[in-house]
Design a protein around this motif. Structure first.
Motif, short mmCIF file in Angstrom:
data_model
loop_
_atom_site.label_atom_id
_atom_site.label_comp_id
_atom_site.label_asym_id
_atom_site.label_seq_id
_atom_site.Cartn_x
_atom_site.Cartn_y
_atom_site.Cartn_z
N TYR A 194 51.95 79.35 -14.41
CA TYR A 194 53.22 79.90 -14.88
C TYR A 194 53.10 80.46 -16.30
O TYR A 194 53.63 81.52 -16.60
N LEU A 195 52.47 79.70 -17.19
CA LEU A 195 52.45 80.10 -18.59
C LEU A 195 51.74 81.43 -18.78
O LEU A 195 52.20 82.29 -19.52
N GLY A 196 50.63 81.63 -18.11
CA GLY A 196 49.93 82.89 -18.23
C GLY A 196 50.76 84.05 -17.74
O GLY A 196 50.78 85.13 -18.34
N LEU A 197 51.48 83.85 -16.62
CA LEU A 197 52.33 84.91 -16.08
C LEU A 197 53.48 85.23 -17.02
O LEU A 197 53.87 86.39 -17.17
N GLU A 198 54.04 84.22 -17.64
CA GLU A 198 55.17 84.43 -18.55
C GLU A 198 54.78 85.37 -19.69
O GLU A 198 55.51 86.31 -20.03
N LYS A 199 53.63 85.13 -20.27
CA LYS A 199 53.21 85.95 -21.41
C LYS A 199 52.87 87.38 -20.99
O LYS A 199 53.10 88.32 -21.74
N LEU A 200 52.35 87.55 -19.77
CA LEU A 200 52.00 88.89 -19.32
C LEU A 200 53.23 89.71 -18.93
O LEU A 200 53.34 90.87 -19.30
N ILE A 201 54.15 89.11 -18.17
CA ILE A 201 55.34 89.87 -17.74
C ILE A 201 56.20 90.24 -18.94
O ILE A 201 56.87 91.28 -18.95
N ALA A 202 56.17 89.42 -19.99
CA ALA A 202 56.98 89.70 -21.18
C ALA A 202 56.55 90.97 -21.89
O ALA A 202 57.34 91.57 -22.63
N ARG A 203 55.33 91.40 -21.69
CA ARG A 203 54.82 92.58 -22.38
C ARG A 203 55.43 93.88 -21.88
O ARG A 203 55.21 94.94 -22.47
N TYR A 204 56.22 93.80 -20.82
CA TYR A 204 56.85 94.98 -20.25
C TYR A 204 58.34 95.06 -20.57
O TYR A 204 59.03 95.94 -20.07
N ILE A 205 58.83 94.14 -21.42
CA ILE A 205 60.27 94.06 -21.70
C ILE A 205 60.49 94.06 -23.20
O ILE A 205 59.84 93.31 -23.94
N TYR A 211 59.36 96.96 -6.13
CA TYR A 211 59.15 96.05 -7.27
C TYR A 211 59.25 94.58 -6.86
O TYR A 211 59.55 93.72 -7.68
N ASP A 212 58.96 94.26 -5.61
CA ASP A 212 59.13 92.90 -5.11
C ASP A 212 58.31 91.88 -5.91
O ASP A 212 58.79 90.79 -6.23
N SER A 213 57.05 92.20 -6.23
CA SER A 213 56.19 91.26 -6.95
C SER A 213 56.71 91.01 -8.36
O SER A 213 56.67 89.88 -8.85
N MET A 214 57.20 92.05 -9.01
CA MET A 214 57.76 91.89 -10.34
C MET A 214 58.97 90.95 -10.31
O MET A 214 59.11 90.08 -11.18
N VAL A 215 59.80 91.09 -9.30
CA VAL A 215 60.98 90.23 -9.16
C VAL A 215 60.55 88.78 -8.92
O VAL A 215 61.11 87.85 -9.50
N VAL A 216 59.53 88.57 -8.09
CA VAL A 216 59.02 87.21 -7.83
C VAL A 216 58.59 86.54 -9.12
O VAL A 216 58.91 85.38 -9.39
N VAL A 217 57.84 87.27 -9.95
CA VAL A 217 57.36 86.70 -11.22
C VAL A 217 58.53 86.42 -12.16
O VAL A 217 58.61 85.35 -12.77
N ILE A 218 59.44 87.36 -12.30
CA ILE A 218 60.59 87.18 -13.20
C ILE A 218 61.38 85.94 -12.80
O ILE A 218 61.80 85.15 -13.66
N LYS A 219 61.56 85.74 -11.51
CA LYS A 219 62.41 84.63 -11.05
C LYS A 219 61.76 83.27 -11.22
O LYS A 219 62.41 82.24 -11.01
N ARG A 220 60.49 83.24 -11.61
CA ARG A 220 59.87 81.96 -11.95
C ARG A 220 60.37 81.42 -13.29
O ARG A 220 60.21 80.25 -13.59
N PHE A 221 61.00 82.30 -14.08
CA PHE A 221 61.39 81.92 -15.43
C PHE A 221 62.89 82.12 -15.62
O PHE A 221 63.35 83.26 -15.78
N PRO A 222 63.67 81.05 -15.58
CA PRO A 222 65.14 81.17 -15.68
C PRO A 222 65.61 81.93 -16.90
O PRO A 222 66.61 82.65 -16.84
N HIS A 223 64.91 81.81 -18.04
CA HIS A 223 65.35 82.52 -19.24
C HIS A 223 65.19 84.03 -19.09
O HIS A 223 65.96 84.80 -19.65
N PHE A 224 64.21 84.48 -18.30
CA PHE A 224 64.08 85.92 -18.04
C PHE A 224 65.18 86.40 -17.09
O PHE A 224 65.71 87.49 -17.25
N VAL A 225 65.48 85.57 -16.10
CA VAL A 225 66.57 85.92 -15.17
C VAL A 225 67.88 86.07 -15.93
O VAL A 225 68.63 87.04 -15.74
#
Length: 391
Positions: free
Chosen positions: A124-135, A55-69
């Protein structure tokens, strides 16, 4: 005789033992699917980090957003759909293939992957909205989802609606007697499932961490539910919650007809004005985007089903800030656009960019002239399939 009976009994027990150890569908995890979980002593973020090479790529994306961390490291009761590295690789490959067609440099999730000097990173903004769909801020087990054949509509952590459904797959020689998995669907802002994009969890047992239940998606999933390229290639603001608050006219029919139908991601519906005694041009509608956004452009999709009379070919987009008196014309910032004069591309979505970008909570779409046999006309009715605001 006693020895023969004893031998037969032992043989029967051995056969029963072998039978109970078999797994339908060939998966060693069959017995744990949908009913059991593996315990992990730590948070969900710690679990994802611990699975090196998975899950390395998922962790990389999550860590771009402090509120998700912070969220994934804090106490809570969540559901997280873990995205394997392969899902990101598919998304990046498809995205950069389209970038190459535009003679644009490739983009990546991590600076370690940059393949050439002009390579860059994803928005960043596009990634934030996409990764959020899995949580999700709620625990969803297979058993909780099982009672509904159509699944449960649930907002992900940024409020975007997804659908979760329990699926009993087929086993060898039996219908619906195989692995139990969960289907996660991106609803694309539509109630019609023909517009949904879905992914299945793998047959590996779920993992219970201290703050989340983790389901793993299959390797053949594409991160972003096949919309990654569209959303990142030309990122548009999520329209969830956008509300029409004023319009010149609406005409209900099989095509929908309301302003909301120009915001629903459904290519078969549209906003349509009255055709009988219609109000004169210009025609308009106004939308509350519910919060202040920085708008860099607009994309419109004119009617594309064959009859594009009434398509807006000359239009103005107006913007007003939060708290403004919308009845005061001086609060609106305006930019006017038109289609190419030959009208040959009227059925294609068109992007129009603003210079400079505009901060606004409200926008008004004003139709100045429409298509009707020739490009520009004052025929007083209009329609529009979709409208998006770009970053």
């Amino acid at each position: 005789m006693k020895k023969q009976i004893l031998s037969a009994t032992v043989l029967l027990l051995v056969l029963l033992s072998l039978g109970s150890g078999c797994n339908k569908g060939g998966s060693p995890y069959y017995k744990s699917q949908g009913t059991e979980t593996v315990q992990y002593n730590g948070t969900v973020l710690q679990y994802l980090e611990s699975q090196k090479g998975v899950y390395d790529s998922m962790v990389v994306v999550i860590k771009r957003f402090p509120h998700f961390v912070t969220l994934l490291s804090s106490p809570g009761s969540m559901t997280v759909f873990a995205i394997p590295n392969a899902a990101f690789q598919v998304a990046v490959t498809n995205f950069n293939r389209e970038r190459a067609k535009l003679d644009s440099a490739p983009l990546y999730f991590s600076p370690n992957n940059l393949s050439r000097p002009d390579s860059g990173m994803f928005h960043y903004l596009g990634l934030e909205k996409l990764i959020a769909r899995y949580i999700f801020n709620k625990v969803y087990t297979y058993e909780e989802l099982e009672p509904s054949s159509i699944g449960f509509r649930s907002p992900s952590i940024l409020g975007y609606d997804m659908n979760l459904r329990a699926v009993q797959q087929n086993a060898v020689g039996a219908i619906k007697d195989g692995p139990k998995v969960i289907e996660l669907s991106d609803m694309n802002n539509s109630i019609f499932n023909r517009f949904w994009k879905s992914a299945l969890t793998s047959t590996i047992a779920a993992v219970q961490t201290s703050n989340a239940l983790v389901h793993t998606l299959t390797q053949n999933h594409e991160f972003g539910f096949a919309s990654f390229t569209d959303k990142l290639l030309e990122p548009a603001w999520d329209r969830t919650g956008w509300t029409p608050i004023a319009w010149h006219s609406q005409y209900l029919g099989s095509w929908g007809g309301t302003v909301a139908h120009a915001l629903d991601n459904d290519g078969d519906t549209r906003w349509h004005t009255l055709t009988s005694n219609p109000p004169p041009l210009p025609l308009f509608f106004t939308v509350d985007m519910k919060k202040t956004l920085l708008i860099g452009g607009v994309t419109i999709q004119c009617r594309k089903d064959g009859g594009h009379d009434g398509s807006p070919v000359d239009f103005t987009v107006e913007f007003a800030p939060e708290g403004a008196n919308l009845a005061d014309s001086s609060v609106w910032t305006r930019q006017r656009f038109s289609y190419p004069p030959d009208g040959s591309t009227i059925k294609l979505p068109h992007k129009f960019y603003f210079t400079p970008k505009v901060e606004a909570r409200y926008f008004r779409f004003v139709v100045n002239q429409v298509f009707s046999g020739r490009l520009y006309t004052d025929r007083p009715y209009s329609n529009l399939d979709e409208i998006w605001m770009l970053y």
